[in-house]
Design an enzyme around this catalytic site. Sequence first.
Site, PDB file in Angstrom:
ATOM      1  CG  ASP A  29      -3.092   9.343  -0.735  1.00  0.00           C
ATOM      2  OD1 ASP A  29      -2.219   8.525  -0.198  1.00  0.00           O
ATOM      3  OD2 ASP A  29      -3.315  10.294  -0.974  1.00  0.00           O
ATOM      4  CD  GLU A  30      -3.591  13.098  -3.784  1.00  0.00           C
ATOM      5  OE1 GLU A  30      -4.393  13.610  -4.263  1.00  0.00           O
ATOM      6  OE2 GLU A  30      -2.790  13.186  -3.022  1.00  0.00           O
ATOM      7  CB  VAL A  31       1.899   6.521  -5.940  1.00  0.00           C
ATOM      8  CG1 VAL A  31       3.313   5.960  -6.119  1.00  0.00           C
ATOM      9  CG2 VAL A  31       1.175   5.909  -4.612  1.00  0.00           C
TER      10      VAL A  31
END
Length: 834
Positions: free
Chosen positions: A323-325
């Site tokens: 997530d949220e890379v």
Amino acid sequence: MKKSILLIAIFLSSLSCLQAQKLDIIPKPVKVEQKEGAFIIPSSVQIIVDKKAEKSADYIKTSFSKYTGIIPVVSIGNKHKKNTIAFLVDEKMNLPNDGYKLTINKKGILIKGKSSNGVLNGLQTLLQISSAKDVKKGSIPFAKIEDYPRFEWRGMMLDCSRQFFDKQTVLNYIDWLAAHKMNIFHWHLTDDNGWRAEIKSMPDLTLKGAWRGPGEVLLPSYGSGDKRYGGFYTQADMKEVVAYASARGISVMPEIEIPGHSRAVTASYPEIGCAISQELKSVQGEVKNVWCVGREENYQILDSIIREFSEMFPFEYIHIAGDEVNRANWEHCPKCQALMAKEGFTDSFQLQNYFFKRVQTIVDKYHKKTDGWNEILKGGEIKPNTLISAWQGISYGIESAKKGYETIMMPGQYLYFDMAQSENERGHRWAAITDTKRAYSFEPIPNDDLTPEQQKLIKGVQGALWSEYLDRPTRFVEYQSYPRISALSEIGWSKKEDKNWEDFYGRLTHSHLQRLANMGIAFRDFPPTAIYQNGTITVTPPYENAIVRFDAQGNEPTRQSALYTKPIQTKDYEQYMFRTFFNEDVASPAVKVEKLPVANWSTSKVEVLNISENISEHVDKSGIWYLTFTPTADARANGVVRTVSLFENDKLVQSFADEKTLKSKPRLRFVIENYNEKNTYRLDFTVENKETKESSAKVNFNCSPYLEPEVKVTSSMAENPKFPISTLEDYNAETYLRTDVACANGDWILYTFTNPVTSSKIDVLTGIPHHPRFIVNNGYVEYSYNGIDFIKGDAFDYGNVSIFPKQPVKAVKIVITGTNNEPLMASQDLRINP
């Protein structure tokens, strides 16, 4: 005739007995039959545990003893004898996995489970029956129960990176999950702010990456302050937790946060990150927190990490996040760009997909399956046996199931328990304000959007507790967890048609809150409702026999505050606060007195509503007033509001002509300067519902407790254009200043009023509203009566400080004496009390 009357009397008496003995089981069983009578537990009762459940024998014994006060004799066997309590496994039972049958009669108690986990679920029901409010201790009412879960996956995630919780806290958390028939503990062990799992092939992950503070590789964050903070779990610790959970019917799924959220990794082993000079910030403000996709050696490192995880955790899944890379790192990295060129990729999502395919190959090598957040669906195909944790919203779970993936529904809007539970409580707000009732309302299977076959791919439901803001107050992890997890357990276990909030709330408040207290959980109690009308405050307790106390000076009530017993006559209702008290460890949040809505509407038609309301009885002073439009439910937030006007004695005071969606929960500011009790006030506005969907809202009009004088704010620090200094001048509690860098010794923020302000108290707040992130750790406040000469005030405490001026104030200044050791600094509007 007399005989008939006698029989009727006996029947009614037994019926009354049955009705009085509420079992209050949570989650609600599939089928319960109660009968007259009770099994009296012998003082030397024998418990028989099937050999297939032998690993749980000690747990069964200690749990039974704790709940009943009777120490049993435990033996291993597979036969039920008279006056005994038997826990037997029957794999041929015609029930789903984890199902059980519980029979309580004069011969004794028999629990038969489809599996050892089914037996343990039966145990939890037995323990709840024995601890129900209406059940006499030492006796168990006769009953026959057939029960099984709706979903095979009933999980809860705990983040131990942002805040480190010691092993005993984790074990306690698992006990509480087991008591609610939950079967998955998702253990978030790594993130930007701390790596918590010992990896012997990479010792610096815990020697360095488990600690933050001055002189450490990780900066202080989330309230850790100017001290060394952290910790980690040894491999022996983690194996102990796994065994402990297994004995309670819970599987432990570890999470390795990759390729983003990895600052603890790249700070410990810098070569793992991308070799770039830019400091590109993630959504949380972290820099250099991404694994380099183009560095081949990283896949060898991941192989060794995953191998060690797979040896410690026998569960079939490993969660690899995704997530949220912050993919911008890859876009500036020579190695990542070279890999893109080699593979013919055209965007960085394809790099992300490449990374996950490589990682999944490693996970497969160690005979595990991959679980990941819903973002891993972007950029290309992934293995069909991948499990998707849909956290960003219900639509992401629908997308996952439509693509053919097994899916866990855990939308943040309902099941992220780091969310605040009311407007005035600590916690995140980005997804929703989520109280227990809202959490309970979640339905995991969206029937209208998925075919019957796609619905079968909804494997289960899960909650999550991210720990950014769990550092204080003490035991806040418990307060945020319960009773919301009690609601989650019923979502995951009980039949959809049996779910009913009033019924659940009754069971919860009649018996189950006391069970939580007996488990030692410092849960969130329900607050009372205080309504002001016609000079009287009337308080409704949240449930029968709830203890409500109040304070009349604007302070949070304590256990020594006055007890509410009858309506209160007053015109100074604004200063009153009320609170429910359960025991020494448990209370509700304090609540202020509410005024009734000034208007409301409800429609499901396409129509225009022109609403005009006389609101004279609601206006009682000059000041700044806020008009709020609040949908009665998410599904009813349709339509728009426009042409909002306030009239005083039929003369226009102020008007807002622009159109605002009801979903945005409009909040409009009005100034009443010449209040007189003889004045009349009228509110006019227009609502347009443009579709045949429900539109329903309540409209409130309340006076602000603060002053909002004209102010100019300047600073030595460079602002982030998205969060400019001007936000400190708008008196909007939700907007704030962010700098682009950490604060440093000598930095300052100056608030200068156009005209001196008379105030009894001014609160100076730093950090993000509602959150202790990017606060001032080292500094103090100054204030001036003439704008030239400044008086030194108190130092900041956890990012906040107050001043108590003796004269009208011309200026207030934040003086910073040292770095806050975070990526940036944030500040808020002043709160100026009259």
